[in-house]
Structures are given as structure tokens and as C-alpha cells.
Design a protein around this motif. Structure first.
Motif, PDB file in Angstrom:
ATOM      1  N   PHE A 157       0.826  -1.204   0.000  1.00 42.25           N
ATOM      2  CA  PHE A 157       0.000   0.000   0.000  1.00 42.25           C
ATOM      3  C   PHE A 157       0.864   1.259   0.000  1.00 42.25           C
ATOM      4  N   ILE A 158       1.921   1.270   0.805  1.00 43.76           N
ATOM      5  CA  ILE A 158       2.790   2.449   0.859  1.00 43.76           C
ATOM      6  C   ILE A 158       3.468   2.685  -0.484  1.00 43.76           C
ATOM      7  N   VAL A 159       3.929   1.628  -1.120  1.00 44.29           N
ATOM      8  CA  VAL A 159       4.554   1.771  -2.438  1.00 44.29           C
ATOM      9  C   VAL A 159       3.540   2.296  -3.456  1.00 44.29           C
ATOM     10  N   LEU A 160       2.348   1.713  -3.478  1.00 46.70           N
ATOM     11  CA  LEU A 160       1.319   2.181  -4.410  1.00 46.70           C
ATOM     12  C   LEU A 160       0.919   3.626  -4.114  1.00 46.70           C
ATOM     13  N   LEU A 181     -11.666  13.479  -4.455  1.00 45.17           N
ATOM     14  CA  LEU A 181     -11.689  12.314  -5.344  1.00 45.17           C
ATOM     15  C   LEU A 181     -10.577  11.350  -4.958  1.00 45.17           C
ATOM     16  N   GLY A 182      -9.415  11.882  -4.655  1.00 46.63           N
ATOM     17  CA  GLY A 182      -8.300  11.038  -4.253  1.00 46.63           C
ATOM     18  C   GLY A 182      -8.567  10.306  -2.951  1.00 46.63           C
ATOM     19  N   ILE A 183      -9.193  10.992  -2.014  1.00 45.52           N
ATOM     20  CA  ILE A 183      -9.443  10.374  -0.706  1.00 45.52           C
ATOM     21  C   ILE A 183     -10.556   9.332  -0.779  1.00 45.52           C
ATOM     22  N   VAL A 239      -9.752   7.009  -4.965  1.00 42.38           N
ATOM     23  CA  VAL A 239      -8.453   6.410  -5.261  1.00 42.38           C
ATOM     24  C   VAL A 239      -7.897   5.644  -4.063  1.00 42.38           C
ATOM     25  N   ALA A 240      -8.011   6.192  -2.870  1.00 43.57           N
ATOM     26  CA  ALA A 240      -7.476   5.509  -1.686  1.00 43.57           C
ATOM     27  C   ALA A 240      -8.130   4.135  -1.443  1.00 43.57           C
ATOM     28  N   SER A 271      -6.517  -3.012  -3.918  1.00 47.05           N
ATOM     29  CA  SER A 271      -5.495  -3.583  -4.789  1.00 47.05           C
ATOM     30  C   SER A 271      -4.277  -4.064  -4.001  1.00 47.05           C
ATOM     31  N   SER A 272      -3.944  -3.395  -2.904  1.00 44.66           N
ATOM     32  CA  SER A 272      -2.822  -3.886  -2.094  1.00 44.66           C
ATOM     33  C   SER A 272      -3.157  -5.218  -1.425  1.00 44.66           C
ATOM     34  N   PHE A 273      -4.400  -5.393  -0.965  1.00 47.29           N
ATOM     35  CA  PHE A 273      -4.789  -6.687  -0.402  1.00 47.29           C
ATOM     36  C   PHE A 273      -4.809  -7.769  -1.479  1.00 47.29           C
ATOM     37  N   ILE A 274      -5.269  -7.437  -2.666  1.00 52.62           N
ATOM     38  CA  ILE A 274      -5.291  -8.417  -3.761  1.00 52.62           C
ATOM     39  C   ILE A 274      -3.880  -8.826  -4.150  1.00 52.62           C
ATOM     40  N   LEU A 275      -2.983  -7.845  -4.310  1.00 54.46           N
ATOM     41  CA  LEU A 275      -1.602  -8.158  -4.675  1.00 54.46           C
ATOM     42  C   LEU A 275      -0.902  -8.955  -3.585  1.00 54.46           C
ATOM     43  N   SER A 276      -1.181  -8.641  -2.344  1.00 56.34           N
ATOM     44  CA  SER A 276      -0.562  -9.367  -1.241  1.00 56.34           C
ATOM     45  C   SER A 276      -1.048 -10.813  -1.187  1.00 56.34           C
TER      46      SER A 276
END
Length: 70
Positions: A18-21, A42-44, A47-48, A54-59
Motif C-alpha cells: 500500500f505504501i509503495v502504491l 476524489l483522491g481520498i 483512489v485511496a 489492490s494492495s490486499f489483492i496483490l498481497s
């Protein structure tokens, strides 16, 4: 005990991804998106959560690959 350690490693790895993304998205956001309160909201709110999911999926996918390679 083994499962607890595995969950801690999984969560730590998820936070790392998550930090990298977040940093990559932040750099791209600063470059291409104009600054105002609407784009910040919009970002909060859009996107967040996408980055979190996506970080949970990638992990989880990386853990499946690691377990499959043993």
C-alpha cells in the motif's frame, strides 16, 4: 501460533505494498492532476479505497505464488 505469525507477515506485506502504491500514485497525481479540493476529495474517497483493495489483492496473490512454489 504459526497462523498468527502468518497473518502478521501478510498484513505487514500488505501495508508495504500500500505504501509503495500510495507513493507512486502520489507522484503521478502531482504531475497530472490539477490541485483543488474536488480532486483531493476524489483522491481520498475513490483512489485511496482502490489502492487499499489492490494492495490486499496483490498481497494475497503473492502469498499464493509463494505457497505454490514450495
Amino acid at each position: 501460533m504459526n497462523q498468527v505469525l502468518e497473518k502478521i507477515i501478510y498484513f505487514g506485506f500488505t501495508i508495504f505494498i500500500f505504501i509503495v502504491l500510495w507513493k507512486v500514485t502520489g507522484e503521478l497525481w502531482e504531475t497530472f492532476v490539477p490541485w483543488n479540493y474536488k480532486t483531493d476529495l476524489l483522491g481520498i474517497f475513490v483512489v485511496a479505497p482502490i489502492l487499499i483493495v489492490s494492495s490486499f489483492i496483490l498481497s494475497s496473490y503473492s502469498f499464493k505464488v509463494i505457497r505454490g512454489s514450495k
